[in-house]
Design a protein around this motif. Structure first.
Motif, short mmCIF file in Angstrom:
data_model
loop_
_atom_site.label_atom_id
_atom_site.label_comp_id
_atom_site.label_asym_id
_atom_site.label_seq_id
_atom_site.Cartn_x
_atom_site.Cartn_y
_atom_site.Cartn_z
N UNK A 48 100.12 8.66 23.24
CA UNK A 48 99.54 10.21 23.96
C UNK A 48 100.22 11.22 24.76
N UNK A 49 101.67 10.88 25.23
CA UNK A 49 102.42 12.01 26.14
C UNK A 49 103.05 12.67 25.26
N UNK A 50 103.15 12.80 23.82
CA UNK A 50 103.84 12.99 22.69
C UNK A 50 102.58 14.30 22.08
N UNK A 51 101.59 13.72 21.94
CA UNK A 51 100.27 14.25 21.48
C UNK A 51 99.93 15.09 22.69
N UNK A 52 100.24 15.09 23.68
CA UNK A 52 99.25 15.91 24.83
C UNK A 52 100.24 17.03 24.73
N UNK A 53 101.42 17.26 24.30
CA UNK A 53 102.65 17.64 24.61
C UNK A 53 102.63 18.65 23.45
N UNK A 54 102.78 18.55 22.58
CA UNK A 54 102.11 18.85 21.23
C UNK A 54 101.20 20.00 21.15
N UNK A 55 99.56 19.58 21.59
CA UNK A 55 98.90 20.66 22.10
C UNK A 55 99.22 21.48 22.59
N UNK A 56 99.23 20.84 24.33
CA UNK A 56 99.69 21.96 24.95
C UNK A 56 100.82 23.04 24.89
N UNK A 57 101.62 22.97 23.93
CA UNK A 57 102.90 23.97 23.18
C UNK A 57 102.05 24.29 22.56
N UNK A 58 101.49 23.95 21.33
CA UNK A 58 100.79 24.81 20.00
C UNK A 58 99.49 25.26 20.54
N UNK A 59 99.11 25.68 21.35
CA UNK A 59 97.87 26.02 22.21
C UNK A 59 98.41 26.79 23.66
N UNK A 60 99.59 27.02 24.10
CA UNK A 60 100.15 28.31 24.96
C UNK A 60 101.16 28.87 23.67
N UNK B 143 97.71 21.34 36.22
CA UNK B 143 97.21 19.65 37.04
C UNK B 143 95.85 19.00 36.68
N UNK B 144 95.20 19.79 35.89
CA UNK B 144 94.10 19.37 35.48
C UNK B 144 94.87 18.14 34.41
N UNK B 145 95.51 18.92 33.61
CA UNK B 145 96.11 17.76 32.24
C UNK B 145 97.14 17.15 32.34
N UNK B 146 97.55 17.13 33.90
CA UNK B 146 98.37 16.08 34.21
C UNK B 146 97.61 14.84 34.61
N UNK B 147 96.64 15.74 35.76
CA UNK B 147 95.40 13.95 36.31
C UNK B 147 94.84 13.27 34.97
N UNK B 148 94.13 14.26 34.28
CA UNK B 148 93.63 13.99 32.95
C UNK B 148 95.07 12.76 32.37
N UNK B 149 96.10 13.12 32.25
CA UNK B 149 96.89 12.12 31.40
C UNK B 149 96.88 10.38 32.18
N UNK B 150 97.43 11.02 33.73
CA UNK B 150 97.38 9.47 34.69
C UNK B 150 96.11 8.77 34.30
#
Length: 125
Positions: free
Chosen positions: A39-51, A61-68
């Motif tokens: 989940x962390x790997x996919x989240x970082x991939x999409x965050x980097x891609x969208x950035x 901050x909201x993304x980290x809360x959603x991850x937790x």
């Protein structure tokens, strides 16, 4: 039976010979850590891609809360699934099928590999 179920029972059967009482807990922590790392790997991939595409969807901050919250949900789901009657039914299916055994060293290195790749993507973010 899913791939994660096969990974769980491979770890469970490997540690059952050494740690009779704690084998289920070790396998539960392993499968939860693996799913959270993916989940962390996919989240970082999409965050980097969208950035890189200059798309602003959600704050950091909201993304980290959603991850937790998702990580807690994954662990609770696995705890409910791999304790009790469901685990016994899946264990019977796993023992009956005798599917291909996975190398335990490779299985134990999968969460670390996902975390390292996720951290590399986080650094490029």
């Amino acid at each position: 039976m899913t791939t994660f179920d096969q990974f769980f029972f491979t770890v469970f059967t490997t540690f059952k010979t050494r740690f009779k009482q704690k084998a289920n807990t070790i396998a539960l922590i392993y499968i939860s850590a693996l799913q959270i790392a993916v989940l962390f790997l996919l989240g970082m991939f999409f965050a980097t891609f969208l950035n890189k595409m200059n798309v602003s969807t959600i704050s950091s901050d909201k993304a980290w809360i959603l991850f937790v919250i998702s990580a807690i949900g994954i662990h609770l789901k696995n705890w409910l699934k791999y304790n009790g009657k469901t685990r016994k039914v899946l264990n019977a299916k796993f023992n009956r099928s005798k599917s291909n055994q996975h190398h335990i060293g490779l299985l134990l290195s999968l969460p670390f590999a996902c975390l390292i790749l996720g951290l590399i993507l986080l650094k490029s973010f």
